[in-house]
Scaffold this active site. Structure first.
Site, PDB file in Angstrom:
ATOM      1  N   SER A 236       0.854  -1.196   0.000  1.00 31.69           N
ATOM      2  CA  SER A 236       0.000   0.000   0.000  1.00 31.69           C
ATOM      3  C   SER A 236       0.883   1.237   0.000  1.00 31.69           C
ATOM      4  O   SER A 236       1.745   1.378   0.880  1.00 31.69           O
ATOM      5  CB  SER A 236      -0.871   0.029   1.265  1.00 31.69           C
TER       6      SER A 236
ATOM      7  N   HIS B  74      -1.293  -1.328  -4.139  1.00 30.57           N
ATOM      8  CA  HIS B  74      -2.560  -1.091  -3.433  1.00 30.57           C
ATOM      9  C   HIS B  74      -2.675   0.406  -3.166  1.00 30.57           C
ATOM     10  O   HIS B  74      -1.791   1.007  -2.531  1.00 30.57           O
ATOM     11  CB  HIS B  74      -2.574  -1.876  -2.118  1.00 30.57           C
TER      12      HIS B  74
ATOM     13  N   ASP C 282      -4.800   3.291  -1.422  1.00 36.28           N
ATOM     14  CA  ASP C 282      -5.817   3.536  -0.393  1.00 36.28           C
ATOM     15  C   ASP C 282      -6.435   4.914  -0.564  1.00 36.28           C
ATOM     16  O   ASP C 282      -5.862   5.922  -0.170  1.00 36.28           O
ATOM     17  CB  ASP C 282      -5.174   3.424   0.993  1.00 36.28           C
TER      18      ASP C 282
ATOM     19  N   MET D  75      -9.062   7.703   0.300  1.00 41.34           N
ATOM     20  CA  MET D  75      -9.830   8.071   1.497  1.00 41.34           C
ATOM     21  C   MET D  75     -10.424   9.466   1.322  1.00 41.34           C
ATOM     22  O   MET D  75      -9.742  10.374   0.838  1.00 41.34           O
ATOM     23  CB  MET D  75      -8.912   8.077   2.723  1.00 41.34           C
TER      24      MET D  75
ATOM     25  N   HIS E 289      -8.537   0.713  -3.538  1.00 42.96           N
ATOM     26  CA  HIS E 289      -9.381   0.435  -2.358  1.00 42.96           C
ATOM     27  C   HIS E 289     -10.076   1.739  -2.008  1.00 42.96           C
ATOM     28  O   HIS E 289      -9.463   2.646  -1.448  1.00 42.96           O
ATOM     29  CB  HIS E 289      -8.461  -0.052  -1.230  1.00 42.96           C
TER      30      HIS E 289
ATOM     31  N   MET F  91     -12.125   3.850   0.106  1.00 42.94           N
ATOM     32  CA  MET F  91     -12.697   4.054   1.437  1.00 42.94           C
ATOM     33  C   MET F  91     -13.409   5.406   1.393  1.00 42.94           C
ATOM     34  O   MET F  91     -12.961   6.399   1.991  1.00 42.94           O
ATOM     35  CB  MET F  91     -11.587   4.030   2.500  1.00 42.94           C
TER      36      MET F  91
ATOM     37  N   MET G 270     -10.759  -6.232   6.041  1.00 42.63           N
ATOM     38  CA  MET G 270      -9.938  -5.279   6.791  1.00 42.63           C
ATOM     39  C   MET G 270      -9.504  -5.901   8.113  1.00 42.63           C
ATOM     40  O   MET G 270     -10.326  -6.424   8.870  1.00 42.63           O
ATOM     41  CB  MET G 270     -10.726  -3.997   7.053  1.00 42.63           C
TER      42      MET G 270
ATOM     43  N   ASP H 189      -5.895  -6.494   4.756  1.00 44.90           N
ATOM     44  CA  ASP H 189      -5.310  -5.159   4.723  1.00 44.90           C
ATOM     45  C   ASP H 189      -5.275  -4.532   6.111  1.00 44.90           C
ATOM     46  O   ASP H 189      -6.302  -4.272   6.713  1.00 44.90           O
ATOM     47  CB  ASP H 189      -6.193  -4.309   3.785  1.00 44.90           C
TER      48      ASP H 189
END
Ligand code: DX5
Ligand code: ZN
Length: 226
Positions: free
Chosen positions: A10, A35, A37, A39, A68, A70, A145, A183
């Site tokens: 990540s 990966h 992330d 957000m 991913h 979020m 998660m 993760d």
């Protein structure tokens, strides 16, 4: 069903000012995916980056970009991530009320080079895997998660392993070669245990980018993952 084990570093805690070098370092270490992330500061308390960083990463690596999301209202943004260069888009079960239609929307997207988009659904620690019962046949990937999402460097939540074991048994019973990704809080110390629980894709951020030896730590993780 056997699915190859894959390492997905990540870049949340990478040195993003040197993204090109950081990506070269994980490639040198044998990483399989990147990966990313994403957000929004609403679905999770932290704010990271959007499609623009996927675009930047796309320019500097051939590795699969595993996004991913979020974020709240993911349906509004999934097409942007496909355009930016995503190979796989994972949305949170908790972030939408219409998961069945959102999964179908992501599945209908194409990657930049015209391949079918891979679709994943992520579950926060307390969300049971049974909530995916009716969409599981449509999924390429489930992201379990092992921390409460929002920040890298948190402590691993052990009961995530029970969820992985249950999900792998379910996928095997369906004869489905499902990618089960985990993760949060994973590094050389617990990688083997995570794989033994039926996970085949490991996300690791701090343990890799904070190690002082990115390629070496990736290689070590790959060895431990078998
Ligand atoms: C949490 C993030 C982190 C990150 C990796 O929202 O998704 O889990 O990927 O975290 P660490 O640094 O724990 O490997
Ligand atoms: Zn993640």
């Amino acid at each position: 069903m056997v699915t190859a084990n894959k390492l997905a570093p990540s870049i949340l805690n990478a040195d993003l000012a040197s993204l090109k070098d950081q990506l070269a370092a994980i490639e040198q270490g044998g990483a399989d995916w990147v990966h990313l992330d994403v957000m929004d500061g609403h679905f999770v308390p932290n704010l990271s980056f959007g499609p623009i960083l996927v675009e930047a990463a796309r320019k500097h690596t051939k590795l699969a970009l595993d996004c991913h999301l979020m974020i709240s209202n993911p349906e509004k943004y999934v097409a942007e991530f496909a355009k930016a260069g995503a190979d796989s888009i994972t949305v949170h079960q908790e972030a939408t009320v219409h998961l069945d239609s959102l999964v179908r929307v992501v599945k209908a997207l194409k990657t930049r080079d015209g391949r079918d988009m891979r679709v994943g659904v992520s579950l926060n620690p307390a969300t049971p895997i049974e909530s995916l019962e009716h969409v599981l046949p449509e999924l390429d990937l489930v992201l379990i998660m092992s921390v409460n999402p929002g920040f890298g460097g948190q402590k691993f939540i052990p009961y995530a392993l029970d969820k992985a074991r249950k999900l792998r048994a379910k996928a095997d019973a369906m004869g489905k070669a499902l990618d089960i990704e985990m993760d949060g809080g994973i590094g050389p110390k617990n990688a083997a245990e995570v794989i033994a629980a039926g996970v085949n894709v490991i996300v690791s951020g701090t343990a890799i980018f904070g190690s002082g030896d990115i390629p070496g730590t990736c290689r070590k993780m790959k060895e431990l993952m078998g």
